[in-house]
Design a protein around this motif. Structure first.
Motif, PDB file in Angstrom:
ATOM      1  N   LEU A 171       5.747   8.145 -10.007  1.00  0.00           N
ATOM      2  CA  LEU A 171       5.786   7.135  -8.954  1.00  0.00           C
ATOM      3  C   LEU A 171       4.710   6.083  -9.187  1.00  0.00           C
ATOM      4  N   ARG A 172       3.527   6.510  -9.544  1.00  0.00           N
ATOM      5  CA  ARG A 172       2.437   5.560  -9.763  1.00  0.00           C
ATOM      6  C   ARG A 172       2.759   4.633 -10.940  1.00  0.00           C
ATOM      7  N   ALA A 173       3.364   5.183 -11.981  1.00  0.00           N
ATOM      8  CA  ALA A 173       3.734   4.364 -13.139  1.00  0.00           C
ATOM      9  C   ALA A 173       4.792   3.335 -12.756  1.00  0.00           C
ATOM     10  N   ALA A 174       5.788   3.755 -11.981  1.00  0.00           N
ATOM     11  CA  ALA A 174       6.848   2.832 -11.563  1.00  0.00           C
ATOM     12  C   ALA A 174       6.292   1.735 -10.661  1.00  0.00           C
ATOM     13  N   LEU A 175       5.345   2.070  -9.813  1.00  0.00           N
ATOM     14  CA  LEU A 175       4.736   1.071  -8.936  1.00  0.00           C
ATOM     15  C   LEU A 175       3.922   0.057  -9.741  1.00  0.00           C
ATOM     16  N   ARG A 176       3.221   0.540 -10.772  1.00  0.00           N
ATOM     17  CA  ARG A 176       2.433  -0.378 -11.604  1.00  0.00           C
ATOM     18  C   ARG A 176       3.326  -1.362 -12.355  1.00  0.00           C
ATOM     19  N   GLU A 177       4.573  -0.966 -12.607  1.00  0.00           N
ATOM     20  CA  GLU A 177       5.513  -1.827 -13.321  1.00  0.00           C
ATOM     21  C   GLU A 177       6.426  -2.619 -12.381  1.00  0.00           C
ATOM     22  N   SER A 178       6.157  -2.546 -11.078  1.00  0.00           N
ATOM     23  CA  SER A 178       7.055  -3.143 -10.090  1.00  0.00           C
ATOM     24  C   SER A 178       6.897  -4.649  -9.938  1.00  0.00           C
ATOM     25  N   GLY A 179       5.814  -5.205 -10.461  1.00  0.00           N
ATOM     26  CA  GLY A 179       5.551  -6.617 -10.269  1.00  0.00           C
ATOM     27  C   GLY A 179       4.852  -6.930  -8.965  1.00  0.00           C
ATOM     28  N   LEU A 180       4.567  -5.902  -8.175  1.00  0.00           N
ATOM     29  CA  LEU A 180       3.873  -6.067  -6.901  1.00  0.00           C
ATOM     30  C   LEU A 180       2.379  -5.782  -7.074  1.00  0.00           C
ATOM     31  N   GLN A 181       1.575  -6.285  -6.154  1.00  0.00           N
ATOM     32  CA  GLN A 181       0.163  -5.918  -6.112  1.00  0.00           C
ATOM     33  C   GLN A 181       0.067  -4.643  -5.303  1.00  0.00           C
ATOM     34  N   VAL A 182      -0.174  -3.533  -5.986  1.00  0.00           N
ATOM     35  CA  VAL A 182      -0.073  -2.217  -5.362  1.00  0.00           C
ATOM     36  C   VAL A 182      -1.462  -1.621  -5.164  1.00  0.00           C
ATOM     37  N   PHE A 183      -1.687  -1.111  -3.967  1.00  0.00           N
ATOM     38  CA  PHE A 183      -2.906  -0.365  -3.660  1.00  0.00           C
ATOM     39  C   PHE A 183      -2.540   1.101  -3.518  1.00  0.00           C
ATOM     40  N   LEU A 184      -3.133   1.937  -4.362  1.00  0.00           N
ATOM     41  CA  LEU A 184      -2.876   3.374  -4.361  1.00  0.00           C
ATOM     42  C   LEU A 184      -4.175   4.126  -4.084  1.00  0.00           C
ATOM     43  N   PRO A 185      -4.113   5.232  -3.358  1.00  0.00           N
ATOM     44  CA  PRO A 185      -5.334   5.993  -3.102  1.00  0.00           C
ATOM     45  C   PRO A 185      -5.802   6.724  -4.351  1.00  0.00           C
ATOM     46  N   PRO A 186      -7.108   6.944  -4.495  1.00  0.00           N
ATOM     47  CA  PRO A 186      -7.574   7.871  -5.529  1.00  0.00           C
ATOM     48  C   PRO A 186      -6.894   9.218  -5.308  1.00  0.00           C
ATOM     49  N   LEU A 187      -6.732   9.987  -6.356  1.00  0.00           N
ATOM     50  CA  LEU A 187      -5.997  11.246  -6.232  1.00  0.00           C
ATOM     51  C   LEU A 187      -6.594  12.172  -5.186  1.00  0.00           C
ATOM     52  N   ASP A 188      -7.930  12.152  -5.037  1.00  0.00           N
ATOM     53  CA  ASP A 188      -8.545  13.049  -4.053  1.00  0.00           C
ATOM     54  C   ASP A 188      -8.389  12.541  -2.624  1.00  0.00           C
ATOM     55  N   MET A 189      -7.760  11.355  -2.458  1.00  0.00           N
ATOM     56  CA  MET A 189      -7.518  10.820  -1.117  1.00  0.00           C
ATOM     57  C   MET A 189      -6.033  10.819  -0.759  1.00  0.00           C
ATOM     58  N   THR A 190      -5.192  11.363  -1.635  1.00  0.00           N
ATOM     59  CA  THR A 190      -3.757  11.359  -1.343  1.00  0.00           C
ATOM     60  C   THR A 190      -3.400  12.413  -0.301  1.00  0.00           C
ATOM     61  N   VAL A 234       0.866  -1.181   0.000  1.00  0.00           N
ATOM     62  CA  VAL A 234       0.000   0.000   0.000  1.00  0.00           C
ATOM     63  C   VAL A 234       0.897   1.222   0.000  1.00  0.00           C
ATOM     64  N   VAL A 235       0.638   2.165  -0.888  1.00  0.00           N
ATOM     65  CA  VAL A 235       1.403   3.405  -0.944  1.00  0.00           C
ATOM     66  C   VAL A 235       0.436   4.569  -0.772  1.00  0.00           C
ATOM     67  N   ALA A 236       0.682   5.414   0.216  1.00  0.00           N
ATOM     68  CA  ALA A 236      -0.251   6.487   0.562  1.00  0.00           C
ATOM     69  C   ALA A 236       0.498   7.776   0.849  1.00  0.00           C
ATOM     70  N   GLY A 237      -0.266   8.856   1.049  1.00  0.00           N
ATOM     71  CA  GLY A 237       0.326  10.163   1.307  1.00  0.00           C
ATOM     72  C   GLY A 237       0.370  11.009   0.051  1.00  0.00           C
ATOM     73  N   GLY A 238       0.684  12.285   0.226  1.00  0.00           N
ATOM     74  CA  GLY A 238       0.641  13.227  -0.885  1.00  0.00           C
ATOM     75  C   GLY A 238       1.533  12.870  -2.051  1.00  0.00           C
ATOM     76  N   VAL A 239       2.709  12.281  -1.776  1.00  0.00           N
ATOM     77  CA  VAL A 239       3.627  11.923  -2.858  1.00  0.00           C
ATOM     78  C   VAL A 239       3.042  10.820  -3.725  1.00  0.00           C
ATOM     79  N   ALA A 240       2.076  10.063  -3.201  1.00  0.00           N
ATOM     80  CA  ALA A 240       1.434   9.003  -3.977  1.00  0.00           C
ATOM     81  C   ALA A 240       0.623   9.556  -5.144  1.00  0.00           C
ATOM     82  N   ALA A 241       0.441  10.877  -5.203  1.00  0.00           N
ATOM     83  CA  ALA A 241      -0.247  11.487  -6.350  1.00  0.00           C
ATOM     84  C   ALA A 241       0.684  11.649  -7.541  1.00  0.00           C
ATOM     85  N   ASN A 242       1.988  11.517  -7.326  1.00  0.00           N
ATOM     86  CA  ASN A 242       2.958  11.714  -8.407  1.00  0.00           C
ATOM     87  C   ASN A 242       2.798  10.630  -9.470  1.00  0.00           C
ATOM     88  N   GLN A 243       2.607  11.037 -10.716  1.00  0.00           N
ATOM     89  CA  GLN A 243       2.321  10.079 -11.786  1.00  0.00           C
ATOM     90  C   GLN A 243       3.519   9.215 -12.139  1.00  0.00           C
TER      91      GLN A 243
END
Length: 326
Positions: free
Chosen positions: A269-288, A258-267
């Motif tokens: 970072l989100r792209a790198a996490l999606r390519e990480s091979g992990l099952q990633v849970f990210l907040p909707p942008l309005d919840m970062t 799970v990746v959370a907090g304001g920096v989790a809105a960075n695109q």
């Protein structure tokens, strides 16, 4: 079950309401314009603004949810960590509201709120790793079960979001720095400026970002293009966060993160996490960013698991660790 959550740990006044884990409304009053002239949050100004708007924000949240205050079952607020003045505004208001309504009260850890905000609507359950990256925090936890938080690593100096703000200031950009750096980086070459990834090759799971600010100043003085500095800086921050997270996931046999907090809105970072091979849970942008719904969600989850209400004597804790009286 209807839960109202209040978040005032820094510079956003957030009030959210959830019904049995579903977000009904999430009202946020931002202080960005108030603090932008100073390049950062001024605690006394933040406290005064929270006090000025919190009553209106609670009324707005109740109206948006279509309920009356008397229908609430539980009132919650952030008790820490954060700035002591802002924390006291929200915590005191929530305790007063709970007392007046004769409803139970819960004080919620700010980082636990971010975790629940990232998981809103997913139904995800532990075990998983949690990385919280924001202007005030860069913490990595192993969460084998709800309420069990093992700190694996944290920043040794600046938080990731704080580093974004400082480098943005170096480049003459606005506040907050994260979105400004991201916009400028889109026009730069991330490999032109010779930034190095901090803590790379070191043992453990700590982070360090203050040296990047010094490097950015040096590169700016050396004539590198601001867009290239922004792109290079963003690249190494993302590499540091994702690389450390992947290594911890391998070492602790955790595929879900799970990746959370304001920096989790960075695109990036989100792209790198999606390519990480992990099952990633990210907040909707309005919840970062900080908000009241995440606090309500955390309180609701604790209540449904049978945790007791907190006493109205509960104090604000600006340096409250997660997992210890949280």
């Amino acid at each position: 079950m209807l839960v109202l959550g209040i978040e005032t740990s820094c510079d956003d006044t957030g009030v959210g309401i959830v019904a049995d884990g579903k977000i009904l409304t999430n009202e946020v009053s931002s202080q960005t314009l108030l603090h932008s002239r100073y390049g950062g949050v001024v605690p006394e100004l933040a406290s005064r603004e929270h006090a000025a708007v919190i009553d209106l924000m609670v009324e707005r949240a109740l109206a948006a949810a279509g309920i009356k205050a008397t229908e609430l079952d539980l009132v919650a607020a952030t008790r820490g960590p954060g700035l002591i003045g802002p924390l006291l505004v929200g915590l005191t208001y929530a305790k007063g509201l709970a007392w007046g309504l004769r409803r139970p009260f819960m004080g919620v850890h700010h980082l636990e709120g971010h975790l629940h905000g990232a998981l809103a609507g997913t139904g995800a359950e532990p075990p998983f790793l949690v990385l919280i990256a924001s202007g005030g925090h860069t913490h990595l936890y192993d969460v084998p079960a709800w309420g069990s938080y093992r700190l694996l690593g944290a920043t040794r100096d600046d938080a990731a979001g704080e580093a974004f703000d400082k480098v943005a200031r170096t480049l003459g950009l606005g506040y907050p720095g994260g979105p400004e750096i991201e916009r400028l980086a889109a026009h730069g070459d991330e490999r032109t400026v010779p930034f190095t990834v901090p803590m790379k090759g070191k043992q453990g799971y700590d982070f360090s970002f203050s040296g990047l600010k010094t490097a950015a100043v040096r590169f700016a003085e050396g004539g590198y293009a601001p867009a290239d500095i922004a792109a290079g800086f963003q690249r190494v921050v993302v590499e540091s966060l994702v690389g450390t997270l992947k290594r911890a996931a391998r070492d602790f046999d955790r595929r879900r993160v799970v990746v959370a907090g304001g920096v989790a809105a960075n695109q990036a970072l989100r792209a790198a996490l999606r390519e990480s091979g992990l099952q990633v849970f990210l907040p909707p942008l309005d919840m970062t960013s900080d908000n009241g719904a995440m606090i309500a969600l955390a309180a609701w989850n604790r209540w449904r698991r049978g945790e007791p209400a907190d006493p109205l004597s509960l104090s604000a804790e600006p340096y409250l660790p997660l997992g210890e009286d949280s």
